[in-house]
Design a protein around this motif. Structure first.
Motif, PDB file in Angstrom:
ATOM      1  N   ARG A  32       0.854  -1.181   0.000  1.00 23.24           N
ATOM      2  CA  ARG A  32       0.000   0.000   0.000  1.00 23.24           C
ATOM      3  C   ARG A  32       0.890   1.231   0.000  1.00 23.24           C
ATOM      4  N   ALA A  33       0.548   2.141  -0.862  1.00 24.79           N
ATOM      5  CA  ALA A  33       1.354   3.356  -0.959  1.00 24.79           C
ATOM      6  C   ALA A  33       1.160   4.215   0.284  1.00 24.79           C
ATOM      7  N   GLN A  34       2.214   4.808   0.726  1.00 20.64           N
ATOM      8  CA  GLN A  34       2.137   5.715   1.864  1.00 20.64           C
ATOM      9  C   GLN A  34       1.800   7.095   1.343  1.00 20.64           C
ATOM     10  N   ARG A  35       0.664   7.615   1.732  1.00 18.39           N
ATOM     11  CA  ARG A  35       0.197   8.915   1.256  1.00 18.39           C
ATOM     12  C   ARG A  35       0.877  10.014   2.063  1.00 18.39           C
ATOM     13  N   VAL A  36       1.668  10.845   1.407  1.00 20.72           N
ATOM     14  CA  VAL A  36       2.407  11.922   2.068  1.00 20.72           C
ATOM     15  C   VAL A  36       2.060  13.236   1.380  1.00 20.72           C
ATOM     16  N   VAL A  37       1.772  14.256   2.180  1.00 16.76           N
ATOM     17  CA  VAL A  37       1.517  15.595   1.637  1.00 16.76           C
ATOM     18  C   VAL A  37       2.410  16.588   2.359  1.00 16.76           C
ATOM     19  N   LYS A  38       2.730  17.671   1.674  1.00 16.99           N
ATOM     20  CA  LYS A  38       3.554  18.720   2.264  1.00 16.99           C
ATOM     21  C   LYS A  38       2.756  19.431   3.352  1.00 16.99           C
ATOM     22  N   LYS A  39       3.413  19.732   4.449  1.00 19.76           N
ATOM     23  CA  LYS A  39       2.765  20.400   5.572  1.00 19.76           C
ATOM     24  C   LYS A  39       2.643  21.887   5.251  1.00 19.76           C
ATOM     25  N   LEU A  40       1.406  22.367   5.146  1.00 19.49           N
ATOM     26  CA  LEU A  40       1.184  23.760   4.765  1.00 19.49           C
ATOM     27  C   LEU A  40       1.051  24.688   5.961  1.00 19.49           C
ATOM     28  N   THR A  41       0.553  24.175   7.085  1.00 15.45           N
ATOM     29  CA  THR A  41       0.367  24.991   8.283  1.00 15.45           C
ATOM     30  C   THR A  41       1.023  24.268   9.456  1.00 15.45           C
ATOM     31  N   ALA A  42       0.797  24.776  10.659  1.00 16.49           N
ATOM     32  CA  ALA A  42       1.396  24.169  11.851  1.00 16.49           C
ATOM     33  C   ALA A  42       0.793  22.810  12.162  1.00 16.49           C
ATOM     34  N   GLU A  43      -0.386  22.532  11.616  1.00 17.22           N
ATOM     35  CA  GLU A  43      -1.044  21.246  11.892  1.00 17.22           C
ATOM     36  C   GLU A  43      -1.198  20.447  10.598  1.00 17.22           C
ATOM     37  N   CYS A  44      -1.317  19.142  10.739  1.00 16.03           N
ATOM     38  CA  CYS A  44      -1.548  18.271   9.588  1.00 16.03           C
ATOM     39  C   CYS A  44      -3.048  18.128   9.369  1.00 16.03           C
ATOM     40  N   PRO A  45      -3.468  17.767   8.144  1.00 12.07           N
ATOM     41  CA  PRO A  45      -4.894  17.530   7.909  1.00 12.07           C
ATOM     42  C   PRO A  45      -5.405  16.414   8.820  1.00 12.07           C
ATOM     43  N   MET A  46      -6.692  16.388   9.057  1.00 13.69           N
ATOM     44  CA  MET A  46      -7.312  15.378   9.903  1.00 13.69           C
ATOM     45  C   MET A  46      -7.003  13.973   9.370  1.00 13.69           C
ATOM     46  N   TYR A  48      -4.002  12.599   9.313  1.00 11.77           N
ATOM     47  CA  TYR A  48      -2.587  12.522   8.948  1.00 11.77           C
ATOM     48  C   TYR A  48      -1.744  12.776  10.193  1.00 11.77           C
ATOM     49  N   ILE A  49      -0.553  12.204  10.222  1.00 12.63           N
ATOM     50  CA  ILE A  49       0.338  12.444  11.358  1.00 12.63           C
ATOM     51  C   ILE A  49       1.543  13.256  10.909  1.00 12.63           C
ATOM     52  N   ASP A  50       2.076  14.034  11.810  1.00 15.38           N
ATOM     53  CA  ASP A  50       3.224  14.899  11.526  1.00 15.38           C
ATOM     54  C   ASP A  50       4.494  14.055  11.497  1.00 15.38           C
ATOM     55  N   MET A  51       5.214  14.102  10.395  1.00  3.85           N
ATOM     56  CA  MET A  51       6.451  13.332  10.249  1.00  3.85           C
ATOM     57  C   MET A  51       7.670  14.122  10.729  1.00  3.85           C
ATOM     58  N   SER A  52       7.476  15.313  11.233  1.00  4.89           N
ATOM     59  CA  SER A  52       8.547  16.176  11.757  1.00  4.89           C
ATOM     60  C   SER A  52       9.600  16.530  10.719  1.00  4.89           C
ATOM     61  N   ASN A  53       9.253  16.486   9.461  1.00  8.08           N
ATOM     62  CA  ASN A  53      10.173  16.892   8.400  1.00  8.08           C
ATOM     63  C   ASN A  53       9.464  17.808   7.402  1.00  8.08           C
ATOM     64  N   GLY A  54       8.388  18.449   7.872  1.00 10.92           N
ATOM     65  CA  GLY A  54       7.627  19.327   6.985  1.00 10.92           C
ATOM     66  C   GLY A  54       6.601  18.587   6.159  1.00 10.92           C
ATOM     67  N   LYS A  55       6.367  17.307   6.465  1.00 14.17           N
ATOM     68  CA  LYS A  55       5.397  16.508   5.717  1.00 14.17           C
ATOM     69  C   LYS A  55       4.431  15.831   6.671  1.00 14.17           C
ATOM     70  N   CYS A  56       3.268  15.477   6.130  1.00 16.17           N
ATOM     71  CA  CYS A  56       2.237  14.765   6.873  1.00 16.17           C
ATOM     72  C   CYS A  56       1.972  13.453   6.151  1.00 16.17           C
ATOM     73  N   SER A  57       1.760  12.375   6.897  1.00 14.43           N
ATOM     74  CA  SER A  57       1.576  11.064   6.291  1.00 14.43           C
ATOM     75  C   SER A  57       0.318  10.401   6.818  1.00 14.43           C
ATOM     76  N   ALA A  58      -0.385   9.686   5.938  1.00 10.66           N
ATOM     77  CA  ALA A  58      -1.551   8.894   6.320  1.00 10.66           C
ATOM     78  C   ALA A  58      -1.149   7.446   6.565  1.00 10.66           C
ATOM     79  N   LEU A  59       0.138   7.111   6.378  1.00 11.93           N
ATOM     80  CA  LEU A  59       0.666   5.765   6.590  1.00 11.93           C
ATOM     81  C   LEU A  59      -0.086   4.712   5.788  1.00 11.93           C
ATOM     82  N   GLY A  60      -0.552   5.081   4.606  1.00  6.86           N
ATOM     83  CA  GLY A  60      -1.218   4.124   3.729  1.00  6.86           C
ATOM     84  C   GLY A  60      -2.625   3.777   4.139  1.00  6.86           C
TER      85      GLY A  60
END
Length: 89
Positions: A32-46, A48-60
């Motif tokens: 399963r592909a790991q869905r990663v999006v660029k972190k646009l604000t201080a929080e990640c979308p609902m 998604y978890i903060d990867m602490s590298n400026g990205k948010c991941s849904a972990l697939g």
């Protein structure tokens, strides 16, 4: 053939089946592909978890279609998801 040799062959076949059946029945799960999006604000979308590298991941776990919210309102057919993103319905 004597009954002793057929009994021995049956034992070997039984052990072979006991070893092979679990190996064949345990197949790997499809990737399963790991869905990663660029972190646009201080929080990640609902969801998604903060990867602490400026990205948010849904972990697939999720596969939403997201787009950055260019302004405060999402266009019709899109719902605000938080973190500066809109999710397509």
């Amino acid at each position: 053939m004597s009954s002793g040799s057929s009994h021995s062959m049956f034992n070997r076949l039984g052990w072979l089946l006991l070893i092979l059946v679990p190996m064949v029945s345990v197949s790997p799960l499809p990737a399963r592909a790991q869905r990663v999006v660029k972190k646009l604000t201080a929080e990640c979308p609902m969801g998604y978890i903060d990867m602490s590298n400026g990205k948010c991941s849904a972990l697939g776990l999720m596969s939403y279609t997201l787009r950055p919210a260019m302004d405060e309102n999402c266009p019709s057919g899109w719902n605000p998801m938080g973190g500066g993103y809109c999710r397509k319905d």
